[in-house]
Write a protein that holds these residues in place. Structure first.
Motif, PDB file in Angstrom:
ATOM      1  N   GLU A  39     -32.577 -24.143-126.731  1.00  0.00           N
ATOM      2  CA  GLU A  39     -31.330 -23.573-127.260  1.00  0.00           C
ATOM      3  C   GLU A  39     -31.638 -22.195-127.863  1.00  0.00           C
ATOM      4  O   GLU A  39     -32.183 -22.078-128.965  1.00  0.00           O
TER       5      GLU A  39
ATOM      6  N   ARG B  63     -29.892 -19.664-129.097  1.00  0.00           N
ATOM      7  CA  ARG B  63     -29.275 -19.230-130.340  1.00  0.00           C
ATOM      8  C   ARG B  63     -29.923 -19.905-131.535  1.00  0.00           C
ATOM      9  O   ARG B  63     -30.138 -19.302-132.571  1.00  0.00           O
ATOM     10  N   PHE B  64     -30.275 -21.161-131.342  1.00  0.00           N
ATOM     11  CA  PHE B  64     -30.932 -21.915-132.401  1.00  0.00           C
ATOM     12  C   PHE B  64     -32.263 -21.252-132.767  1.00  0.00           C
ATOM     13  O   PHE B  64     -32.580 -21.027-133.930  1.00  0.00           O
TER      14      PHE B  64
ATOM     15  N   THR C 254     -31.643 -17.799-134.597  1.00  0.00           N
ATOM     16  CA  THR C 254     -31.172 -17.901-135.980  1.00  0.00           C
ATOM     17  C   THR C 254     -32.251 -18.473-136.892  1.00  0.00           C
ATOM     18  O   THR C 254     -32.480 -17.981-138.000  1.00  0.00           O
ATOM     19  N   LEU C 255     -32.923 -19.506-136.361  1.00  0.00           N
ATOM     20  CA  LEU C 255     -33.984 -20.112-137.154  1.00  0.00           C
ATOM     21  C   LEU C 255     -35.116 -19.101-137.397  1.00  0.00           C
ATOM     22  O   LEU C 255     -35.674 -19.036-138.497  1.00  0.00           O
TER      23      LEU C 255
ATOM     24  N   LYS D 275     -34.727 -15.904-137.667  1.00  0.00           N
ATOM     25  CA  LYS D 275     -34.255 -15.005-138.719  1.00  0.00           C
ATOM     26  C   LYS D 275     -34.410 -15.665-140.080  1.00  0.00           C
ATOM     27  O   LYS D 275     -34.912 -15.067-141.021  1.00  0.00           O
ATOM     28  N   ARG D 276     -34.034 -16.901-140.195  1.00  0.00           N
ATOM     29  CA  ARG D 276     -34.035 -17.589-141.490  1.00  0.00           C
ATOM     30  C   ARG D 276     -35.463 -17.755-142.011  1.00  0.00           C
ATOM     31  O   ARG D 276     -35.729 -17.594-143.194  1.00  0.00           O
TER      32      ARG D 276
ATOM     33  N   GLU E 161     -36.855 -14.459-143.032  1.00  0.00           N
ATOM     34  CA  GLU E 161     -36.255 -14.175-144.329  1.00  0.00           C
ATOM     35  C   GLU E 161     -37.040 -14.839-145.447  1.00  0.00           C
ATOM     36  O   GLU E 161     -37.149 -14.327-146.542  1.00  0.00           O
ATOM     37  N   ARG E 162     -37.607 -16.016-145.134  1.00  0.00           N
ATOM     38  CA  ARG E 162     -38.372 -16.760-146.132  1.00  0.00           C
ATOM     39  C   ARG E 162     -39.856 -16.388-146.112  1.00  0.00           C
ATOM     40  O   ARG E 162     -40.697 -17.148-146.593  1.00  0.00           O
TER      41      ARG E 162
ATOM     42  N   MET F 111     -35.771 -34.627-137.897  1.00  0.00           N
ATOM     43  CA  MET F 111     -34.530 -34.891-137.168  1.00  0.00           C
ATOM     44  C   MET F 111     -33.728 -33.620-137.050  1.00  0.00           C
ATOM     45  O   MET F 111     -33.621 -32.863-138.002  1.00  0.00           O
ATOM     46  N   LYS F 112     -33.168 -33.440-135.893  1.00  0.00           N
ATOM     47  CA  LYS F 112     -32.307 -32.292-135.677  1.00  0.00           C
ATOM     48  C   LYS F 112     -30.878 -32.735-135.932  1.00  0.00           C
ATOM     49  O   LYS F 112     -30.547 -33.862-135.541  1.00  0.00           O
ATOM     50  N   PRO F 113     -29.959 -32.032-136.494  1.00  0.00           N
ATOM     51  CA  PRO F 113     -30.205 -30.741-137.148  1.00  0.00           C
ATOM     52  C   PRO F 113     -30.967 -30.972-138.455  1.00  0.00           C
ATOM     53  O   PRO F 113     -30.714 -31.961-139.135  1.00  0.00           O
ATOM     54  N   CYS F 114     -31.852 -30.034-138.773  1.00  0.00           N
ATOM     55  CA  CYS F 114     -32.665 -30.283-139.955  1.00  0.00           C
ATOM     56  C   CYS F 114     -32.306 -29.319-141.080  1.00  0.00           C
ATOM     57  O   CYS F 114     -31.781 -28.231-140.855  1.00  0.00           O
TER      58      CYS F 114
END
Lengths: 561, 143
Positions: free
Chosen positions: B12, B14-15, B18-19, B21-22, B25-26, B103-106
């Motif tokens: 996926e 987009r997943f 985005t992940l 990026k997140r 960010e961390r 587990m997704k979504p996590c």
């Protein structure tokens, strides 16, 4: 769903009744019928044998009578020579002795020479000198030595028959001729006594009566044309004919006197077969009584049978319902697992996107944004709802998942106690009393404790949620039917309305407010119990409470999971 | 403490983005690929500490990819991402040397914790290996 209405059972009952009745009645009818026919045949044989016996006996006695007369006359002609016999005193003596011998059967007697002239005569008529050369009897006696005529009236207007014997040959021949009174002769025949309707008579081949039939008619009268078949045959034959009064008459006939006379013995069929008819009536009565008995037995048997069928149908429909339920669950499970899987990824993305936006909002560059709180609130909500969705998809997935179960010895009482320990504090807070009724002698089970725990937890939680403002949850363990352990969990909640009873195991069916329940709990329980080879059922009284009953096999069927 | 290098593997797109990026960010060093093949390629060419690996992917699935990755770099730590139905395969993955499954979504915080734990484990192991190697060198040195 084989929901049979009352009418269809009635139809079934009628159908079975008819089948059973016919099945019982046919052998009865066949047996009765065949016995009756056998019996009838033997009675027929008896009757015909009797008639035949009478016919033969009579034929013999008539022939013997005539033979004796002719023999006696023959002897006379041999003992008394012609010249003696023509003397009237000698002839008188001969006549007297014949009369003595034969009960006055003779009317008269005479001597006739070869020229057919009456030379001597004893009797009531003036026949002396009368010439018989044209008479058929004369020709015949000249030819055959002996002649016995048919009965005829002659010029004396009385029925009689002629017996003539010839002695000597050619010119020397002479004839002794006597007439026999037809009535005398007839008495031999007419005295047949055969019931009320039995009689015997003789007709000659032209159909003139030679003796008087008892049922009317006179000697020398012609029998009704067509009444008697007059074709010659051998032996004794039987006919069944219509009598004068319309009754059936059985006739035995035989020809005698060189096919000149036909001896008839007859009796009404009704009388001949009276014995048979009484038997037949008795048989019919027995048959009717038997039939009634069979009908009664059939009726009750069928009622019993149909009631059994009805009960079996009811059981079957319950089983059918359970089967449909579990099939429904299985297919819904597969379907929802597929859907859940598909939804999972977009859900993950939604979650991440919302999370990313939340991350972004924390950046310094966005500090002081006026709508910050609204943004944060919305994003939190999105994350929360995504979480809610996730919970649903995970439950759905667990519902369809092939679980690797750990099968081991389980002490149900302990396991239930564990679960009560989990909810006990909550229950106490909501003013709910938990009543335990454990059977202390339960055998160990061989099953999957973690899944069972999930089931009990779910059902007990439901019971707790159902009770508002205090009540009681009763948990009962015991031995069920056929190597099962049964666990009953009852609550004093409001109960389940009948209309909803069919839906409680359906996935997504819930009475809880949105967000509080997914409606998957009971369907998952149902799935688990099925996999463990047991069954779960529910009974409820609206206003009184609900009881869930779970039956579990002591031994898990291998390959069941 | 140096930045852990993270590889995200998921079909996926987009997943992954985005992940990425997140996690960036961390404060993580993150790279994303969209297939098992891509992951193998990437690990072969560049060093990674932790791989976040989706179990269900078209083509090479998570388990197969894991096997290959462990061949290339036995020290690499792998976190399996799974939908509920593939928990069994995730457990199997752990048998094959995956560090943990999620587990997704996590939840991002949970993911961060797991990454940290995995990275720490790798760090201490790598330290021990380095010390062992140092000892070996010392042992061999004439002296």
């Amino acid at each position: 769903m084989a929901k049979k209405g009352r009418h269809s059972y009635r139809g079934l009952r009628q159908y079975i009744t008819i089948i059973l009745f016919v099945a019982a009645a046919i052998p009865m009818a066949v047996t009765g019928g065949s016995i009756y026919y056998e019996y009838r045949a033997s009675i027929r044989e008896k009757v015909t044998t009797q008639l035949e016996g009478i016919v033969i006996f009579h034929k013999e006695s008539i022939e013997r009578f005539l033979e004796e007369i002719t023999a006696a006359m023959m002897v006379t002609t041999q003992l008394k020579p012609f010249d003696k016999t023509v003397q009237s005193d000698v002839l008188q003596e001969v006549f007297n002795s014949l009369q003595r011998q034969y009960k006055h059967a003779f009317g008269d007697i005479g001597v006739i020479d070869s020229k057919a002239t009456h030379l001597a005569y004893i009797g009531a008529y003036d026949l002396l000198g009368k010439n018989y050369s044209d008479a058929p009897w004369f020709k015949e006696v000249m030819e055959k030595r002996v002649f016995v005529s048919d009965v005829f009236l002659g010029f004396r207007r009385l029925p009689h028959l002629i017996v003539a014997v010839r002695q000597g040959d050619g010119k020397n021949s002479w004839i002794l001729r006597a007439t026999v009174d037809a009535a005398r002769f007839g008495s031999v025949v007419e005295n047949v006594r055969l019931g009320h309707t039995g009689q015997a008579f003789i007709v000659n081949k032209e159909g003139y009566y030679q003796t008087r039939p008892r049922t009317g008619g006179y000697v020398m009268e012609k029998s009704e044309p067509g009444d008697l078949e007059l074709k010659p045959f051998d032996g004794v034959n039987f006919w069944e004919v219509q009598g004068k009064k319309g009754q059936k008459v059985l006739r035995a006939k035989t020809w005698m006197k060189d096919n000149n006379w036909l001896l008839v013995v007859q009796q009404d069929v009704d009388e001949a077969f009276a014995e048979l008819y009484t038997t037949r009536n008795a048989a019919i009565l027995m048959f009717i009584l038997g039939g009634i008995l069979v009908a009664v037995v059939t009726f009750f048997t069928t009622r019993l049978l149909v009631r059994k069928i009805e009960r079996a149908d009811e059981e079957k429909s319950v089983l059918d319902e359970q089967l449909i339920q579990s099939q429904k669950l299985a297919s819904v499970g597969k379907l929802s697992a597929g859907i859940a899987h598909e939804i999972n990824n977009p859900l993950a993305i939604i979650g991440e996107e919302a999370g990313w936006m939340q991350d972004l909002l924390k950046r310094d560059s966005l500090k002081g944004l006026r709508e910050m709180d609204d943004f944060k609130d919305s994003l939190r909500e999105i994350a929360q709802q995504a979480g809610r969705c996730k919970e649903i998809t995970h439950k759905l997935l667990s519902f369809a998942r092939k679980m690797k179960s750990v099968i081991k010895d389980v002490n149900i009482n302990e396991l239930v106690e564990d679960v009560i320990g989990m909810v006990g504090r909550d229950a106490a807070l909501s003013n709910i009393k938990i009543v335990r009724e454990y059977n202390a002698h339960l055998p160990l089970m061989y099953s999957d404790p973690s899944q069972l725990r999930q089931v009990f937890l779910n059902v007990i939680n439901n019971a707790r949620d159902a009770i508002e403002g205090g009540g009681e949850i009763k948990i009962e363990t015991g031995i069920g039917e056929g190597d099962t352990i049964s666990i009953k969990i009852s609550d004093t909640g409001p109960g389940i309305p009948k209309a909803n009873m069919g839906k409680i195991f359906d996935p997504f069916y819930t009475t809880k407010p949105p967000g509080k329940g997914t409606g998957l709990g009971l369907s998952i329980c149902h799935g688990i119990i099925e996999k463990l080879g047991g069954d779960i059922s529910v009974a409820s009284d609206v206003g009184k409470g609900t009881t869930f009953t779970i039956n579990l096999p002591l031994e898990l069927k291998r390959g069941g999971i | 403490m140096p930045k852990p290098r993270i590889l995200i593997v998921d079909d996926e797109e987009r997943f992954v983005k985005t992940l990425t990026k997140r996690l960036t960010e961390r404060g993580l060093d993150v790279f994303g690929v969209y297939s098992g093949r891509g992951a193998i390629e990437e690990v072969r060419n560049n060093p990674y500490d932790v791989v976040i690996l989706d179990v269900r992917m078209p083509g090479l699935d998570g388990i197969e990819t894991l096997r290959e990755l462990k061949k290339i770099d036995p020290g690499i730590e792998v976190l399996m991402l799974t939908g509920h139905a593939s928990v069994d395969s995730a457990v199997e993955g752990m048998r094959l040397g995956a560090h943990e499954y999620l587990m997704k979504p996590c939840d991002i915080e949970e993911l961060m914790e797991k990454i940290d734990a995995a990275y720490e484990l790798k760090q201490t192991r790598d330290d021990r290996i380095r010390q062992a190697e140092a000892r070996r060198i010392v042992d061999r040195s004439p002296g």
